[in-house]
Design an enzyme around this catalytic site. Sequence first.
Site, PDB file in Angstrom:
ATOM      1  CE1 TYR A 185      -5.089   2.116   4.339  1.00  0.00           C
ATOM      2  CE2 TYR A 185      -3.396   1.075   5.648  1.00  0.00           C
ATOM      3  CZ  TYR A 185      -3.936   1.406   4.423  1.00  0.00           C
ATOM      4  OH  TYR A 185      -3.304   1.021   3.287  1.00  0.00           O
ATOM      5  CB  VAL A 203      -0.098  -5.946   4.118  1.00  0.00           C
ATOM      6  CG1 VAL A 203      -1.472  -5.515   4.544  1.00  0.00           C
ATOM      7  CG2 VAL A 203       0.018  -6.080   2.626  1.00  0.00           C
ATOM      8  CE1 TYR A 219      -4.028  -1.118  -4.509  1.00  0.00           C
ATOM      9  CE2 TYR A 219      -4.898  -3.359  -4.539  1.00  0.00           C
ATOM     10  CZ  TYR A 219      -4.424  -2.263  -3.837  1.00  0.00           C
ATOM     11  OH  TYR A 219      -4.340  -2.307  -2.466  1.00  0.00           O
ATOM     12  CB  SER A 231      -0.932   0.027   1.209  1.00  0.00           C
ATOM     13  OG  SER A 231      -2.014  -0.826   0.978  1.00  0.00           O
ATOM     14  CE  LYS A 278      -3.903   0.886  -1.064  1.00  0.00           C
ATOM     15  NZ  LYS A 278      -4.519   0.417   0.185  1.00  0.00           N
TER      16      LYS A 278
HETATM   17  O1  DON Z   1      -4.820  -4.616  -1.410  1.00  0.00           O
HETATM   18  C1  DON Z   1      -4.191  -5.522  -0.899  1.00  0.00           C
HETATM   19  O2  DON Z   1      -4.764  -6.486  -0.491  1.00  0.00           O
HETATM   20  C2  DON Z   1      -2.675  -5.543  -0.755  1.00  0.00           C
HETATM   21  N1  DON Z   1      -2.024  -6.054  -1.882  1.00  0.00           N
HETATM   22  C3  DON Z   1      -2.093  -4.239  -0.337  1.00  0.00           C
HETATM   23  C4  DON Z   1      -2.768  -3.716   0.872  1.00  0.00           C
HETATM   24  C5  DON Z   1      -1.912  -3.050   1.872  1.00  0.00           C
HETATM   25  O3  DON Z   1      -0.685  -2.981   1.883  1.00  0.00           O
HETATM   26  C6  DON Z   1      -2.706  -2.498   2.974  1.00  0.00           C
HETATM   27  N2  DON Z   1      -1.919  -1.790   3.913  1.00  0.00           N
HETATM   28  N3  DON Z   1      -1.680  -1.889   5.040  1.00  0.00           N
END
Ligand code: DON
Length: 468
Positions: A242, A260, A190, A64, A67
Site C-alpha cells: 500500500y 489485516v 471477494y 488481502s 489479492k
Molecule cells: O477488504 C477488507 O476489508 C478485508 N476483508 C481485507 C482487507 C485487508 O486485508 C487489507 N490489508 N491490509
Amino acid sequence: MPSMVQRYLDQIALTCVDADEGQVADYIPELGAVNPDQFGLALAMHRGSLYTVGDAHVPFTIQSVSKPLTYALALSLRGFDAVDAKLGVEPSGEAFNEISVDPATHRPKNPMINAGAIVAASLVCDPNDPAAGFARLLDCYSAFAGRSLVVDEAVYQSEKATGARNRAITYMLESLGILDVDPELAVDLYFRQCSVRVTAEDLAVIAATLAAGGNNPRTGREVCAPHIVRRVLSVMTTCGMYDGAGDWVSAVGLPAKSGVSGAVLAVLPGQLGIGVFSPRLDEHGNSVRGVTACRRLSSDLGLHMFNVVGEGRATVRSSYDIREVPSETPRDGRDEAILRARRDRVRVYDLQGPLTFTSMESVLQRLDSDSQRFDAAILNLGRVETADALSRGMLFGMHAQLENSGRLGLVVDPDRVLSREAGAWTLDAVRQGKLMAAVESARTHVYPSLSEAVSAAEDFLLAGPRLR
Ligand code: DON
C-alpha cells in the site's frame, strides 16, 4: 545440517517478538479476539525445503494476501488484454480501502487495493454457477499452498455483515460500467476469498511457488504460468504494501503482500518464499512484527532482490571419494593398508558459482542426505567466484556441526575467496553467539590445495573413530 538455517530463523524470530506496538484489526469480532502476541514465521526454498518458527501452524484468514492469487487466476482465465481493460497496474499511494479509480479510464489503479481486487474477483466469478466459480478459486489457492484450504465461515459471515464500504466500492464500479457481473456476486466472492484460512507455513509455500515461477516446489505441480507470475510479482513490488510500498522496496526489496489478519507474504524470485503471521498492525495496515521479520531476513540473509547475485547453476558440481584422489603423503605399509580400506569414507564436493544463503542451503541439504556416506567431507571452492558473509558463516558452521558428530569438515580455497572482503556480517545475534567462535576455530581447516586437504583427511582416518 539444515538445522543451521533453522537456528538463523530462530535467532531472527527472537529479535522480532520484542516489538509490541500496533493494534489488532477489530472491525469484525473474529479478528479483534485473536491473541495479539502470536508470531509465526516460515521459509520455503525454491527446491522445496521448509523451515518454521513459533506459531507457523496457527490458522488465520488470508485477507488481502488473497489479492495477488485472485489476480493470477483472473489473468490465467481471461488473458492479459481482458484483465488490463478493466484493471490498471499503477501504484495508487493510497490506503487499501480508498474509494478511488483512474479519473480518465475509470479502472481501479491496481489489483492490490480493494477496488481492483473486487474487479479481479468479478473476472473469476461464474454468474451461472457462483459456487463453482468460488470452488475454482479455492482450488487455485490450494494448489499454490500445496494442500486443501477451507473458508472460515464465521469470518466470512462477519465480512459480509460489516462490508458496507466494500459494497459501496463495488456499486461505484458498477455505476462506472467496470463490472460485467452482478455486483453482489463480485463482492461476495471477494468476502469469501478474504476468509480463506491459511497458516504462515502456507503463505511461505504460496510465496515459494511464486518464487519458482508458478511451480509448487513441494508438490511439483504447475500452478500458474511464468509470464503471469512475472506480472503478479511486478504489481506486488510496486503496490503490495500500500502506501508503505516505496519504503518497503528500498528497505526489504522483496515483492510482498500483507493482510489485516497480520499476514505477510514475501517472495525472492528464483530463490525462496517467506510467510509471517503476527496480528498487530502499523498505520498502513501491515503487521508490525511481519515487517520487522522481513526487514531482518532481508538484511541478515542478504535477500534484497536487487542484490546482484544469482544461482544460475547447481552449486555442487561433482562429488566423489578420495580413492580417486589419494594424497601423495608417504605412508608406511600399515597406514596405507588402513587408508586403502577407508578412503571411501572421505567425500569431496566440488562447488561452483557464487556462494549465497540459497546456494549454501542446497549444499547443506546435500551433505545431510549424504551423511551416512562419509566421516570427512571436503568442500572444494576451486570454482567458486564469490562467497558472501552469510555463506562464509554457514561454511564454518558446517565444520562445527560435523565436528560435533565426530566427523571432519574441510574447505579447499585455492583462490583465497574466503579471505576477500565480504561486507559486514550483520547477523548480530549469531556474531555474539557460539557460532562465531566456531567460525574462528574453523578457519584452521581451510587448505590452499585439494591434496593438502586430502592428506589432512587421511590423517583423520588414521587417528581412528572419535565420537563416531
Ligand atoms: O477488504 C477488507 O476489508 C478485508 N476483508 C481485507 C482487507 C485487508 O486485508 C487489507 N490489508 N491490509
